[in-house]
Design a protein around this motif. Structure first.
Motif, short mmCIF file in Angstrom:
data_model
loop_
_atom_site.label_atom_id
_atom_site.label_comp_id
_atom_site.label_asym_id
_atom_site.label_seq_id
_atom_site.Cartn_x
_atom_site.Cartn_y
_atom_site.Cartn_z
N THR A 67 23.83 -13.69 38.81
CA THR A 67 23.68 -13.71 40.21
C THR A 67 22.21 -13.52 40.49
O THR A 67 21.87 -12.65 40.35
CB THR A 67 24.51 -12.88 40.81
OG1 THR A 67 25.92 -12.88 40.64
CG2 THR A 67 24.45 -12.54 42.36
N ASN A 92 27.97 -15.68 34.01
CA ASN A 92 26.96 -15.99 35.19
C ASN A 92 25.86 -14.92 35.25
O ASN A 92 25.99 -13.97 34.91
CB ASN A 92 27.58 -16.44 36.32
CG ASN A 92 27.89 -15.19 37.19
OD1 ASN A 92 28.43 -14.19 36.52
ND2 ASN A 92 27.34 -14.86 38.38
N TRP A 96 28.77 -14.20 48.30
CA TRP A 96 28.79 -13.66 46.78
C TRP A 96 29.97 -14.47 46.19
O TRP A 96 30.02 -14.91 45.09
CB TRP A 96 28.80 -12.17 46.83
CG TRP A 96 29.20 -11.65 45.55
CD1 TRP A 96 28.61 -12.23 44.14
CD2 TRP A 96 29.90 -10.20 45.01
NE1 TRP A 96 29.15 -11.39 43.24
CE2 TRP A 96 29.73 -10.30 43.91
CE3 TRP A 96 30.51 -9.59 45.87
CZ2 TRP A 96 30.39 -9.26 42.94
CZ3 TRP A 96 31.29 -8.52 45.43
CH2 TRP A 96 31.12 -8.35 43.89
N GLU A 122 29.99 -18.22 44.75
CA GLU A 122 29.25 -18.58 43.73
C GLU A 122 30.00 -18.75 42.35
O GLU A 122 29.93 -19.56 41.99
CB GLU A 122 28.09 -17.33 43.42
CG GLU A 122 27.13 -17.40 44.66
CD GLU A 122 26.13 -16.11 44.28
OE1 GLU A 122 26.39 -15.66 43.41
OE2 GLU A 122 25.54 -15.75 45.38
N CYS A 123 30.98 -17.62 42.02
CA CYS A 123 31.57 -17.86 40.89
C CYS A 123 32.47 -18.97 40.83
O CYS A 123 32.94 -19.64 39.84
CB CYS A 123 32.19 -16.45 40.59
SG CYS A 123 31.15 -14.84 40.03
N MET A 157 28.24 -25.56 45.47
CA MET A 157 28.90 -24.50 46.44
C MET A 157 28.96 -25.28 47.65
O MET A 157 30.02 -24.99 48.54
CB MET A 157 27.69 -23.24 46.32
CG MET A 157 27.94 -22.44 45.19
SD MET A 157 26.79 -20.83 45.60
CE MET A 157 25.98 -20.78 43.92
N ALA A 204 23.39 -18.83 39.95
CA ALA A 204 23.88 -19.39 41.21
C ALA A 204 22.86 -20.45 42.06
O ALA A 204 23.24 -21.29 42.44
CB ALA A 204 23.80 -18.14 42.29
N THR A 205 21.46 -20.10 41.80
CA THR A 205 20.48 -21.02 42.51
C THR A 205 20.69 -22.18 41.84
O THR A 205 20.27 -23.32 42.41
CB THR A 205 19.24 -20.46 42.28
OG1 THR A 205 18.83 -20.19 41.04
CG2 THR A 205 18.94 -19.13 43.15
N MET A 261 23.74 -24.75 43.92
CA MET A 261 23.88 -24.78 45.22
C MET A 261 24.70 -26.08 45.76
O MET A 261 25.51 -25.97 46.73
CB MET A 261 22.56 -24.96 45.99
CG MET A 261 21.67 -23.34 45.93
SD MET A 261 22.63 -22.15 46.91
CE MET A 261 22.15 -20.57 46.40
#
Length: 462
Positions: free
Chosen positions: A72, A70, A208, A211-212, A125, A118-119, A122
């Motif tokens: 970040t 990934n 944080w 995200e993963c 998440m 990550a973005t 969303m």
């Protein structure tokens, strides 16, 4: 290949590797936070797990391994860098994602099959967090959403710590809105000037750890074969990933957890205050070869600490010089089709024992030197190149490695002649003649090194 055993952090022992599905072996490694060029410690997992993926592809087939690493691109340090330049965070993350990719490629790190950011996840998440709230594993408080550690009885098993130890000695933020000091943030309000996303829990951004978990589920599945990263991520990052994923899906996040050891600089921890941050990007800019950096990172077993220093870099370059010297002497011998030899496969199959695998390269190089017929030379050359590919080494052309491709062909031929005459003089123990020829080579700005695999040379400026 021979059986593959890996040291699993969760069980604290070596385990024979058995994939969930041999036709789709899944690997996830925590990648860079892209606010600046990555330092050498960041690249240790990149190189180590690149070797692991190469080994898995050799064992199960290139099309049967799916590797995700990934990016970040939501983080306080990214926000700070963007604010300092007065730009959107995408300017910072776009720039340093590309720098990371270029540096990784220079170190022989193959691109991952999937590179989730990550973005870009969303929605996943937010849905993930919503499920944890609905199932009673998370709660909202003062614009935050927090994971309730007490709802997961196995919390702490990966790091083998009690809850009290984790709260006392680790990066745990104690805040008045937490029900328990160990509860960790899944969603938080954005500060003024920070990027913000809308959600059912209010505007803000993810923590944080979520995200993963969300990116793994979205790209690889709810349970994967191998999750890797640096030893510093065991707690709290990976411990928190395990908790939230298990509570959301009712099943383990990963069957094997692999962690590489710390990297120090001249026996000290890297820190800005000490001014000893080493970045491959800077090393490459000053002419250090990426393959020498990679070799240095593989000289220690991945689980052991590794001290990075100039002596290690010099030894790594000289080791590769010896191997490339053999390949250059055999440049007119076509390499036979060959698989990596059993010695290399056995070393890497034993929890990625790269020091032992590197030693095996020199055994193969020795056989190549001692072979008296072209068939023997071709076989050894084929094995050496196949073993190198498995380690991500010996991928350059020998002439390019030594900088000889930039010389005039006539000049190269003249230097080769001087080298050959010096070798013969040394064999004949005519040391006066050998010294005179060495002086001629020095005058031509040629560096000559004699080693077990023979004599190699390069222009002084390379």
């Amino acid at each position: 290949m021979t059986a593959l055993t890996l040291f699993d952090t969760a069980s604290r022992r070596k385990r024979a590797f058995e994939p969930i599905d041999p036709t789709r072996v899944t690997v996830y490694v925590c990648g860079p936070t892209v606010y600046s060029a990555a330092h050498i410690g960041n690249f240790r997992p990149a190189v180590v797990f690149d070797v692991l993926v190469r080994v898995l592809r050799h064992a199960y087939g290139p099309g049967h391994v799916v590797y995700a690493r990934n990016v970040t691109d939501v983080d306080d340090k990214i926000n700070a860098a963007a604010n300092a330049e007065g730009v959107d965070i995408s300017v910072i993350t776009g720039r340093f994602t590309e720098v990371y990719r270029q540096d990784a490629a220079a170190l022989g790190v193959l691109p991952p099959d999937i590179e989730p950011a990550a973005t870009g996840h969303m929605a996943e998440m937010i849905a993930f967090i919503g499920k944890l709230i609905a199932d009673g594993h998370a709660y909202e408080a003062e614009g935050h959403v927090l994971f309730s550690v007490g709802s997961f009885p196995d919390y702490g098993k990966l790091s083998n710590r009690s809850l009290d130890e984790m709260i006392a000695g680790a990066r745990v933020e104690v805040a008045p809105y937490k029900r328990d000091p160990a509860d960790f943030v899944l969603w938080k309000p954005s500060k003024l000037g920070e990027p913000v996303w809308e959600s059912p829990f209010g505007p803000g951004r993810p923590g944080w750890h979520i995200e993963c978990s969300a990116m793994i589920a979205a790209t690889l599945g709810e349970t994967i074969d191998i999750h890797g990263g640096g030893i510093d991520l065991v707690f709290p990052h990976h411990e928190n990933e395990i908790a939230q994923s298990a509570c959301a899906h009712g099943r383990p996040l990963a069957n094997y957890w692999l962690h590489n050891g710390f990297l120090s600089i001249d026996s000290e921890k890297m820190s800005k205050s000490l001014g000893n941050i080493v970045k491959p990007h800077d090393l490459l800019a000053r002419g250090v070869k990426g393959e020498a950096i990679r070799y240095g990172l593989l000289t220690g077993h991945y689980r052991a600490p590794l001290d990075w220093n100039e002596l290690l870099m010099e030894r790594s370059r000289k080791s590769l010089d010896r191997l490339y010297g053999v390949l250059r002497r055999l440049k007119d011998v076509p390499a036979a089709d060959a698989a990596p030899p059993p010695s290399v496969l056995a070393a890497l199959g034993d929890d990625l024992n790269t020091p032992k695998a590197l030693a095996a390269l020199f055994e193969i190089a020795g056989r190549a030197n001692k072979a008296h017929d072209e068939a023997g030379q071709a076989a050894a050359k084929g094995e050496l190149l196949a073993a190198g590919r498995l380690l991500g080494l010996l991928e350059d052309e020998p002439d390019a490695w030594f900088g000889l491709d930039r010389l005039d062909p006539a000049e190269r031929a003249a230097i080769d002649d001087l080298i050959a005459r010096r070798v013969e003089a040394r064999k004949a123990k005519d040391f006066a003649a050998a010294d005179a020829l060495r002086a001629e080579l020095d005058a031509k700005d040629v560096i000559v090194e004699d080693g077990p695999e023979g004599t190699i040379w390069r222009p002084r400026e390379v």
